[in-house]
Design an enzyme around this catalytic site. Sequence first.
Site, mmCIF file in Angstrom:
data_model
loop_
_atom_site.group_PDB
_atom_site.id
_atom_site.type_symbol
_atom_site.label_atom_id
_atom_site.label_comp_id
_atom_site.label_asym_id
_atom_site.label_seq_id
_atom_site.Cartn_x
_atom_site.Cartn_y
_atom_site.Cartn_z
ATOM 1 N N ASP A 65 -70.628 -34.937 17.054
ATOM 2 C CA ASP A 65 -69.221 -34.629 17.303
ATOM 3 C C ASP A 65 -68.716 -35.556 18.408
ATOM 4 O OD1 ASP A 65 -66.795 -33.600 18.163
ATOM 5 O OD2 ASP A 65 -67.431 -31.510 17.963
ATOM 6 N N ASN A 92 -61.524 -44.142 13.887
ATOM 7 C CA ASN A 92 -60.843 -43.617 12.703
ATOM 8 C C ASN A 92 -60.944 -42.101 12.545
ATOM 9 O OD1 ASN A 92 -59.928 -43.842 9.676
ATOM 10 N ND2 ASN A 92 -61.928 -42.838 9.618
ATOM 11 N N TYR A 158 -50.728 -32.989 16.511
ATOM 12 C CA TYR A 158 -51.108 -34.214 15.791
ATOM 13 C C TYR A 158 -50.110 -35.338 16.097
ATOM 14 C CZ TYR A 158 -52.699 -37.013 11.719
ATOM 15 O OH TYR A 158 -53.191 -37.999 10.875
ATOM 16 N N LYS A 162 -51.202 -38.826 17.895
ATOM 17 C CA LYS A 162 -51.065 -40.125 17.227
ATOM 18 C C LYS A 162 -50.084 -41.035 17.967
ATOM 19 C CE LYS A 162 -54.054 -39.504 13.837
ATOM 20 N NZ LYS A 162 -55.313 -40.248 13.754
HETATM 21 P P1 NAD Z 1 -61.303 -37.384 6.018
HETATM 22 O O1 NAD Z 1 -61.334 -35.953 6.416
HETATM 23 O O2 NAD Z 1 -61.595 -37.750 4.603
HETATM 24 O O3 NAD Z 1 -62.266 -38.221 6.975
HETATM 25 C C1 NAD Z 1 -62.358 -37.967 8.357
HETATM 26 C C2 NAD Z 1 -63.806 -37.963 8.767
HETATM 27 O O4 NAD Z 1 -63.867 -37.801 10.189
HETATM 28 C C3 NAD Z 1 -64.618 -36.815 8.147
HETATM 29 O O5 NAD Z 1 -65.773 -37.327 7.510
HETATM 30 C C4 NAD Z 1 -64.965 -35.928 9.335
HETATM 31 O O6 NAD Z 1 -66.234 -35.302 9.208
HETATM 32 C C5 NAD Z 1 -64.940 -36.932 10.484
HETATM 33 N N1 NAD Z 1 -64.694 -36.260 11.764
HETATM 34 C C6 NAD Z 1 -63.722 -35.378 12.048
HETATM 35 N N2 NAD Z 1 -63.838 -34.942 13.309
HETATM 36 C C7 NAD Z 1 -64.920 -35.571 13.839
HETATM 37 C C8 NAD Z 1 -65.565 -35.525 15.098
HETATM 38 N N3 NAD Z 1 -65.126 -34.709 16.068
HETATM 39 N N4 NAD Z 1 -66.642 -36.311 15.297
HETATM 40 C C9 NAD Z 1 -67.106 -37.106 14.307
HETATM 41 N N5 NAD Z 1 -66.539 -37.186 13.098
HETATM 42 C C10 NAD Z 1 -65.460 -36.428 12.862
HETATM 43 O O7 NAD Z 1 -59.843 -37.874 6.420
HETATM 44 P P2 NAD Z 1 -59.134 -39.306 6.433
HETATM 45 O O8 NAD Z 1 -57.798 -39.063 5.865
HETATM 46 O O9 NAD Z 1 -59.965 -40.392 5.885
HETATM 47 O O10 NAD Z 1 -58.936 -39.477 8.014
HETATM 48 C C11 NAD Z 1 -59.207 -40.665 8.717
HETATM 49 C C12 NAD Z 1 -58.087 -40.910 9.698
HETATM 50 O O11 NAD Z 1 -56.891 -41.184 8.964
HETATM 51 C C13 NAD Z 1 -57.764 -39.748 10.626
HETATM 52 O O12 NAD Z 1 -57.613 -40.231 11.954
HETATM 53 C C14 NAD Z 1 -56.431 -39.228 10.099
HETATM 54 O O13 NAD Z 1 -55.668 -38.632 11.122
HETATM 55 C C15 NAD Z 1 -55.823 -40.513 9.602
HETATM 56 N N6 NAD Z 1 -54.718 -40.364 8.646
HETATM 57 C C16 NAD Z 1 -54.941 -39.833 7.408
HETATM 58 C C17 NAD Z 1 -53.876 -39.720 6.521
HETATM 59 C C18 NAD Z 1 -54.055 -39.129 5.134
HETATM 60 O O14 NAD Z 1 -53.060 -38.873 4.448
HETATM 61 N N7 NAD Z 1 -55.282 -38.929 4.672
HETATM 62 C C19 NAD Z 1 -52.593 -40.150 6.891
HETATM 63 C C20 NAD Z 1 -52.414 -40.686 8.165
HETATM 64 C C21 NAD Z 1 -53.487 -40.797 9.030
#
Ligand code: NAD
Length: 255
Positions: A65, A92, A158, A162
Amino acid sequence: MSETGFEGRGVIVTGAGSGIGRAAAGQFARQGAKVLVVDLNQETAEQTVKQIEADGGAAWALVGDLSDDQVVEQVKATALDAFGRIDVLVNNAGIMDRMSAPAETDDAEWERVIRINLTAPFKLTRAVLPTMLTAGRGAIVFTASEAGLRGSAAGAAYTAAKHGIVGLTKNLAVMYRKQGVRANAIAPGPTMTGIQVEARPDAHGPGVIGSMMGANMGRMSTPDEQAAAIVFLASDAAININGVVLPVDDGWAAV
Ligand code: NAD
């Protein structure tokens, strides 16, 4: 080395067990990088490593984490053990808030989202900076969000986190521009990933922002489309790009 190649370079990608992070880890590896896959989820982190290895690439998994300071130190130490250098850090990993408006955001929601989405990326960046500064080179890429650009894409926590990432990106760019370390961010629009939105049933937020999102959001993107922008910003092809927040959002930010 090709203009955008990462042959022999050491790359850390957080949240690489899923979604955008997994896609980025795969793309870096295909361009020759050695990749440290960091994630909370052991099973998915190991799957990412297996996929990269099956593709002929090199990857390691670090499970933990990132809001735990010890894990932050382990990430740095494991990267240095595994590849002896840190060329790229992709901050990320992230979670959604509950779409709560400010008055309904309790301490637990605020603190959890700020800790994981803003404080953890800051601390990991601070941990790897000395290595990059000693080397006189490095690229840091953050996954921000459309919620880092506007007030109508998520809840209070959030959105604040961000926007904080956007500020941190710019501050890093200014502070280290003369020392070879660049910092940039992508701002994804809606992307097909595993991210969960557990909106409070009573939240005021979704009703307010839902009406503003509507058709403005544009098409849903794929993790690979977001990852391509991350890899570009980390590459030598982007050597003169520093402090930029790049929307990858089918024009949502332009509306
Ligand atoms: P996702 O949930 O598929 O992947 C995120 C990963 O981060 C997961 O595997 C999770 O286990 C890991 N994670 C979460 N908290 C953690 C922690 N404390 N320590 C270690 N690992 C951790 O989601 P995603 O959409 O690929 O998200 C990636 C980034 O993209 C994030 O920062 C999210 O805010 C951003 N984002 C996503 C979207 C969208 O629509 N999916 C839009 C804008 C921004």
